[in-house]
Write a protein that holds these residues in place. Structure first.
Motif, PDB file in Angstrom:
ATOM      1  N   PRO A  19       0.785  -1.328  -0.014  1.00 32.97           N
ATOM      2  CA  PRO A  19      -0.054  -0.043  -0.011  1.00 32.97           C
ATOM      3  C   PRO A  19       0.885   1.345   0.038  1.00 32.97           C
ATOM      4  CG  PRO A  19      -0.796  -1.700   1.770  1.00 32.97           C
ATOM      5  CD  PRO A  19       0.508  -1.957   1.057  1.00 32.97           C
ATOM      6  N   PHE A  20       1.978   1.241   0.338  1.00 27.62           N
ATOM      7  CA  PHE A  20       3.055   2.235   0.478  1.00 27.62           C
ATOM      8  C   PHE A  20       3.950   2.708  -0.675  1.00 27.62           C
ATOM      9  CE2 PHE A  20       2.106   0.293   4.648  1.00 27.62           C
ATOM     10  CZ  PHE A  20       1.300   1.148   4.958  1.00 27.62           C
ATOM     11  N   ALA A  21       4.081   1.612  -1.470  1.00 26.79           N
ATOM     12  CA  ALA A  21       5.160   1.776  -2.642  1.00 26.79           C
ATOM     13  C   ALA A  21       4.841   1.081  -3.746  1.00 26.79           C
ATOM     14  CB  ALA A  21       6.446   1.588  -1.983  1.00 26.79           C
ATOM     15  N   PRO A  22       5.366   1.384  -5.029  1.00 30.90           N
ATOM     16  CA  PRO A  22       5.145   0.417  -6.161  1.00 30.90           C
ATOM     17  C   PRO A  22       5.956  -0.974  -5.815  1.00 30.90           C
ATOM     18  CG  PRO A  22       6.062   2.755  -6.743  1.00 30.90           C
ATOM     19  CD  PRO A  22       6.177   2.523  -5.143  1.00 30.90           C
ATOM     20  N   ASP A  23       5.371  -1.747  -6.807  1.00 34.32           N
ATOM     21  CA  ASP A  23       5.787  -3.302  -6.387  1.00 34.32           C
ATOM     22  C   ASP A  23       7.452  -3.398  -6.275  1.00 34.32           C
ATOM     23  OD1 ASP A  23       5.089  -6.319  -6.316  1.00 34.32           O
ATOM     24  OD2 ASP A  23       6.401  -6.227  -7.970  1.00 34.32           O
ATOM     25  N   ASP A  24       7.962  -2.770  -7.276  1.00 29.61           N
ATOM     26  CA  ASP A  24       9.763  -2.998  -7.182  1.00 29.61           C
ATOM     27  C   ASP A  24      10.228  -2.624  -5.981  1.00 29.61           C
ATOM     28  OD1 ASP A  24       9.055  -0.361  -8.080  1.00 29.61           O
ATOM     29  OD2 ASP A  24      10.505  -0.196  -9.444  1.00 29.61           O
ATOM     30  N   GLU A  25       9.625  -1.344  -5.667  1.00 23.78           N
ATOM     31  CA  GLU A  25      10.124  -0.507  -4.444  1.00 23.78           C
ATOM     32  C   GLU A  25       9.781  -1.473  -3.201  1.00 23.78           C
ATOM     33  OE1 GLU A  25      10.024   3.915  -1.863  1.00 23.78           O
ATOM     34  OE2 GLU A  25       9.362   3.588  -4.090  1.00 23.78           O
ATOM     35  N   ALA A  26       8.601  -2.012  -2.987  1.00 25.27           N
ATOM     36  CA  ALA A  26       8.248  -2.597  -1.834  1.00 25.27           C
ATOM     37  C   ALA A  26       9.012  -4.045  -2.052  1.00 25.27           C
ATOM     38  CB  ALA A  26       6.632  -3.149  -2.100  1.00 25.27           C
ATOM     39  N   GLN A  27       9.380  -4.494  -3.007  1.00 30.66           N
ATOM     40  CA  GLN A  27      10.302  -5.753  -3.085  1.00 30.66           C
ATOM     41  C   GLN A  27      11.544  -5.265  -2.564  1.00 30.66           C
ATOM     42  OE1 GLN A  27       9.212  -8.957  -3.492  1.00 30.66           O
ATOM     43  NE2 GLN A  27       7.343  -8.458  -4.414  1.00 30.66           N
ATOM     44  N   ARG A  28      12.092  -4.502  -2.856  1.00 32.67           N
ATOM     45  CA  ARG A  28      13.512  -3.939  -2.583  1.00 32.67           C
ATOM     46  C   ARG A  28      13.441  -3.583  -0.990  1.00 32.67           C
ATOM     47  NH1 ARG A  28      14.122  -0.484  -5.884  1.00 32.67           N
ATOM     48  NH2 ARG A  28      13.554   1.463  -4.810  1.00 32.67           N
ATOM     49  N   MET A  29      12.428  -2.798  -0.359  1.00 32.69           N
ATOM     50  CA  MET A  29      12.428  -2.481   0.807  1.00 32.69           C
ATOM     51  C   MET A  29      12.220  -3.797   1.637  1.00 32.69           C
ATOM     52  SD  MET A  29      12.107  -0.070   3.090  1.00 32.69           S
ATOM     53  CE  MET A  29      12.157   1.293   2.209  1.00 32.69           C
ATOM     54  N   ALA A  30      11.404  -4.603   1.219  1.00 30.21           N
ATOM     55  CA  ALA A  30      11.213  -5.884   1.941  1.00 30.21           C
ATOM     56  C   ALA A  30      12.596  -6.853   1.969  1.00 30.21           C
ATOM     57  CB  ALA A  30      10.100  -6.924   1.469  1.00 30.21           C
ATOM     58  N   ARG A  31      13.479  -6.753   0.943  1.00 32.69           N
ATOM     59  CA  ARG A  31      14.813  -7.444   1.116  1.00 32.69           C
ATOM     60  C   ARG A  31      15.595  -6.615   2.133  1.00 32.69           C
ATOM     61  NH1 ARG A  31      15.858 -12.015  -0.553  1.00 32.69           N
ATOM     62  NH2 ARG A  31      14.783 -11.662  -2.779  1.00 32.69           N
ATOM     63  N   TYR A  32      15.592  -5.505   2.061  1.00 31.98           N
ATOM     64  CA  TYR A  32      16.301  -4.566   3.176  1.00 31.98           C
ATOM     65  C   TYR A  32      16.030  -4.746   4.523  1.00 31.98           C
ATOM     66  CZ  TYR A  32      17.466  -0.267   5.794  1.00 31.98           C
ATOM     67  OH  TYR A  32      17.912   0.391   6.945  1.00 31.98           O
ATOM     68  N   LEU A  33      14.658  -4.872   4.694  1.00 32.53           N
ATOM     69  CA  LEU A  33      14.209  -5.062   6.164  1.00 32.53           C
ATOM     70  C   LEU A  33      14.236  -6.453   6.594  1.00 32.53           C
ATOM     71  CD1 LEU A  33      10.790  -2.973   5.716  1.00 32.53           C
ATOM     72  CD2 LEU A  33      12.973  -2.316   7.029  1.00 32.53           C
TER      73      LEU A  33
END
Length: 199
Positions: free
Chosen positions: A149-163
């Motif tokens: 809900p907070f970011a486009p799919d590619d950004e959400a995927q990258r953020m999830a990897r980081y987290l």
């Protein structure tokens, strides 16, 4: 759970299968897969090795059931709350504070059995290591979905990897005995960075 469960041969097991998985989970959580022997398991559960093999196949089979139990009962992550947070920094805070609570809840079982399990192991246990890695990757995918809900799919995927990487580090530091207050400092730094980036 009923104690009169029957193995393939039809004879009742003389122990509570559910309690056996719980006991095994706690042993594996404290000492890792390779740090727990069949003898350790049978002694803690209170059964002879043939009963354990009849019930679970082998030590690896019991370990997989213990991992599943850990995911079901000790995950500590409310992904629904993450997805309904008012902002991305709030979502990240909810995720990481849940992770800190989960890995410091019990002094004798710190860290996450899945995050730090079988990261390095004997080649004979490669299949179990792949299973642990797949569980970690599946969690990363669920985090990405919660962040969508907070970011486009590619950004959400990258953020999830980081987290996921941050959470794995938090788990290892918790196993090393780092206090929850210090781990909370990591949460604050990550949230501050994300808030600044999204300002």
């Amino acid at each position: 759970m009923e104690r009169d469960l029957r193995p393939r041969g039809g004879r009742p097991w003389s122990f509570d299968r559910d309690a056996a998985v719980e006991t095994a989970m706690r042993l594996f959580w404290r000492h890792g897969y390779e740090g727990v022997s069949v003898g350790d398991l049978t002694k803690a559960i209170g059964v002879a090795p043939p009963s354990l093999y009849s019930a679970f196949g082998n030590k690896a089979g019991l370990y997989l059931q213990a991992l599943a139990r850990c995911e079901e009962t000790h995950g500590g992550l409310d992904l629904a709350a993450i997805g309904s947070a008012p902002s991305l920094p709030d979502a990240v805070r909810t995720l990481l504070e849940g992770a800190v609570a989960a890995v410091t809840r019990r002094e004798d079982e710190r860290g996450c059995m899945i995050s730090s399990g079988l990261v390095a192991c004997h080649p004979d246990h490669a299949e179990l290591a792949r299973d642990a890695a797949a569980r970690r990757e599946a969690l990363r995918g669920r985090i990405a979905q919660a962040l969508s809900p907070f970011a486009p799919d590619d950004e959400a995927q990258r953020m999830a990897r980081y987290l996921a990487a941050v959470m794995q580090g938090i788990s290892i530091q918790a196993r090393d005995g780092v206090a929850s207050t210090e781990l909370q400092g990591i949460v604050e730094d990550v949230v501050a960075g994300i808030a600044a980036r999204n300002a």
